[in-house]
Scaffold this motif. Structure first.
Motif, PDB file in Angstrom:
ATOM      1  N   GLU A   7     -51.788  50.988  56.147  1.00  0.00           N
ATOM      2  CA  GLU A   7     -52.803  50.160  55.496  1.00  0.00           C
ATOM      3  C   GLU A   7     -52.611  48.750  56.026  1.00  0.00           C
ATOM      4  OE1 GLU A   7     -56.095  49.439  53.125  1.00  0.00           O
ATOM      5  OE2 GLU A   7     -55.101  51.379  53.356  1.00  0.00           O
ATOM      6  N   GLY A 367     -59.492  49.943  60.755  1.00  0.00           N
ATOM      7  CA  GLY A 367     -58.727  51.173  60.734  1.00  0.00           C
ATOM      8  C   GLY A 367     -59.542  52.391  61.120  1.00  0.00           C
ATOM      9  N   LYS A 389     -58.113  46.193  59.552  1.00  0.00           N
ATOM     10  CA  LYS A 389     -58.611  46.258  58.184  1.00  0.00           C
ATOM     11  C   LYS A 389     -58.736  47.714  57.751  1.00  0.00           C
ATOM     12  CE  LYS A 389     -61.315  41.980  58.604  1.00  0.00           C
ATOM     13  NZ  LYS A 389     -62.688  41.394  58.562  1.00  0.00           N
ATOM     14  N   GLY A 390     -58.245  48.019  56.564  1.00  0.00           N
ATOM     15  CA  GLY A 390     -58.333  49.384  56.077  1.00  0.00           C
ATOM     16  C   GLY A 390     -57.189  50.237  56.601  1.00  0.00           C
ATOM     17  N   GLU A 391     -57.432  51.538  56.641  1.00  0.00           N
ATOM     18  CA  GLU A 391     -56.365  52.485  56.952  1.00  0.00           C
ATOM     19  C   GLU A 391     -56.477  53.036  58.373  1.00  0.00           C
ATOM     20  OE1 GLU A 391     -54.558  55.516  54.059  1.00  0.00           O
ATOM     21  OE2 GLU A 391     -55.930  56.714  55.249  1.00  0.00           O
ATOM     22  N   ARG A 417     -47.252  48.342  54.928  1.00  0.00           N
ATOM     23  CA  ARG A 417     -47.689  49.474  54.112  1.00  0.00           C
ATOM     24  C   ARG A 417     -47.889  50.654  55.060  1.00  0.00           C
ATOM     25  NH1 ARG A 417     -52.413  47.961  50.259  1.00  0.00           N
ATOM     26  NH2 ARG A 417     -51.425  49.557  48.972  1.00  0.00           N
ATOM     27  N   PHE A 432     -51.992  55.126  49.185  1.00  0.00           N
ATOM     28  CA  PHE A 432     -51.359  53.830  49.036  1.00  0.00           C
ATOM     29  C   PHE A 432     -51.704  53.252  47.672  1.00  0.00           C
ATOM     30  CE2 PHE A 432     -51.620  54.123  53.677  1.00  0.00           C
ATOM     31  CZ  PHE A 432     -50.321  53.779  54.008  1.00  0.00           C
TER      32      PHE A 432
END
Length: 434
Positions: A7, A367, A389-391, A417, A432
């Motif tokens: 993340e 992501g 940004k994001g996963e 993360r 997460f």
């Protein structure tokens, strides 16, 4: 098949202890075949590659014992006798560097049958230089059905070997064979990497007579036998550089300890040129970046002390967020831009032409699911995911496990993360916490 989920957006703050060098440890392990006495290696990394080689050495007659010593992980290797001089395909294919058992087997037992190697798909990387060096030392070599058959029934003899181009693997392989050869061996146009010096230091402790390691001419006076010793593996310069760029990519402040900043001097200079704050210490380096936009920087990979090809993918990831256009030239391996299309899935703007990549910085990465193609490419994608940004979910992380010890633990301890998804887990299962 495991994957790693990140993340993005978390700053990194803290300290990371650098492990022993993979590229040194595996050649030092092969050196255990040269003596009937125990070889104790400290500061050993625990990696898939060292496990693979341990299995192969066990097949050849080496007793391999991993243990925790007073200074951390260590491995005790003892080869009282060579019980088999055959290194089969099912083991050698898993790791290219395991091919380097050929020289020690030949030097100690006078014969060997070793499968041609496998490894990452980043170019042909032929073993011709290895075989020509062994031939120069008096070995009779035949290639048949994917195996190298080598014999030196009257022992190896010293020779002058001139490498047509710099090769770390061939230099190390020639050293491993020549230490027990009769007479003097001279290696010209030898590789100068710190791992070469580390191998020479260990072999000299074992009774070898090597001078010039770290220079382009190495002289080896053969001896009749080697003894056991204890030797500490040098810090991993590729891991050091990787975490340095991870800190610069994510932002924050991270101190890297138990390492040597002079091993990555070229990289650190480039990072400072890109606007990263670098503070050098006796035991490592501190990397700082607090919100400032990076500047585009051009790099060209070269043999040591030039910019390491093993840090190219990570630097490309860093440059995806730089202001302007950076040019990255790869001169070592012809297929080492396979991570570029995966970085593009995160929003990077990269164009490839031959051995040159042009990276035009973008305001942000986003992501996505990406796939690792080799060891260094895999960690380059992880670094990009730290800032996206994001996963981001990185697949095929078995590549990563070959060369990085507890990567997720070290990054998460600094605030990243990041976690491993076991087996068939999907991206949605990362879970997460907010």
């Amino acid at each position: 098949m495991d994957r790693i989920a990140i993340e993005g957006g978390a700053r990194l703050e803290g300290e990371i202890s650098i492990s022993g060098a993979k590229n040194s440890a595996i050649k030092l392990m092969a050196a255990s075949l040269l003596t009937s006495e125990p070889l104790r290696l400290t500061n050993m990394p625990r990696l898939a590659d060292t496990r693979f080689l341990g299995q192969l050495l066990g097949r050849l007659g080496t007793e391999v014992q991993e243990q925790d010593g007073p200074e951390g992980p260590e491995t005790l290797l003892h080869t009282p006798e060579i019980i088999s001089a055959i290194a089969p395909y099912d083991l050698v294919r898993q790791m290219r560097a395991s091919f380097n058992v050929l020289g020690p087997l030949l030097a100690r037992s006078g014969q060997a049958k070793v499968s041609l190697p496998g490894g990452c798909t980043i170019g042909a990387r032929p073993v011709d230089l290895h075989l020509e060096a062994l031939r120069a030392l008096g070995a009779e070599i035949d290639l048949h059905e994917g195996y190298v058959y080598a014999q030196a029934p009257r022992g190896l003899r010293g020779a002058e070997i001139v490498f047509p181009f710099v090769s770390v693997g061939a230099t190390e392989h020639a050293m491993l064979a020549a230490v027990l050869a009769e007479g003097e061996t001279i290696l010209r146009n030898a590789a100068c990497e710190p791992e070469i010096v580390d191998l020479a230091d260990c072999l000299n402790k074992m009774g070898a007579r090597i001078v010039g390691a770290g220079l382009d001419v190495i002289r080896i006076q053969g001896v009749s036998r080697l003894n056991g010793t204890s030797h500490a593996v040098i810090p991993d310069r590729i891991e050091t550089g990787t975490f340095a760029m991870a800190a610069a990519m994510a932002g924050g402040e991270v101190r890297l300890t138990r390492t040597r900043n002079d091993f990555i001097a070229n990289l650190l200079d480039k990072m400072e040129e890109a606007g990263v704050d670098v503070v050098r210490h006796n035991d490592g380096v501190t990397i700082k970046r607090n919100g400032r936009r990076l500047y585009a920087v051009a790099v060209e990979t070269d043999p040591y002390p030039g910019f390491a090809t093993d840090l190219q993918a990570q630097f490309m990831a860093l440059m995806t967020l730089a202001d302007g256009e950076s040019v990255i030239r790869e001169t070592i391996f012809e297929n080492r831009f396979m991570h570029a299309p995966e970085l593009a899935r995160l929003g990077a703007d990269i164009s490839i032409q031959g051995g040159e990549a042009r990276v035009r910085g973008v305001p942000a990465l986003n992501g996505a699911q990406v796939m690792a193609t080799d060891l260094r490419a895999s960690v380059g994608l992880v670094i990009a995911g730290l800032a996206a940004k994001g996963e981001t979910v990185v697949g095929r992380v078995y590549h990563l496990d070959r060369g990085f010890e507890r990567l997720e633990d070290k990054l998460s301890a600094c605030g990243a993360r990041i976690q491993r998804l076991k087996g068939d887990s999907t991206a949605e299962e990362a879970g997460f916490d907010a």
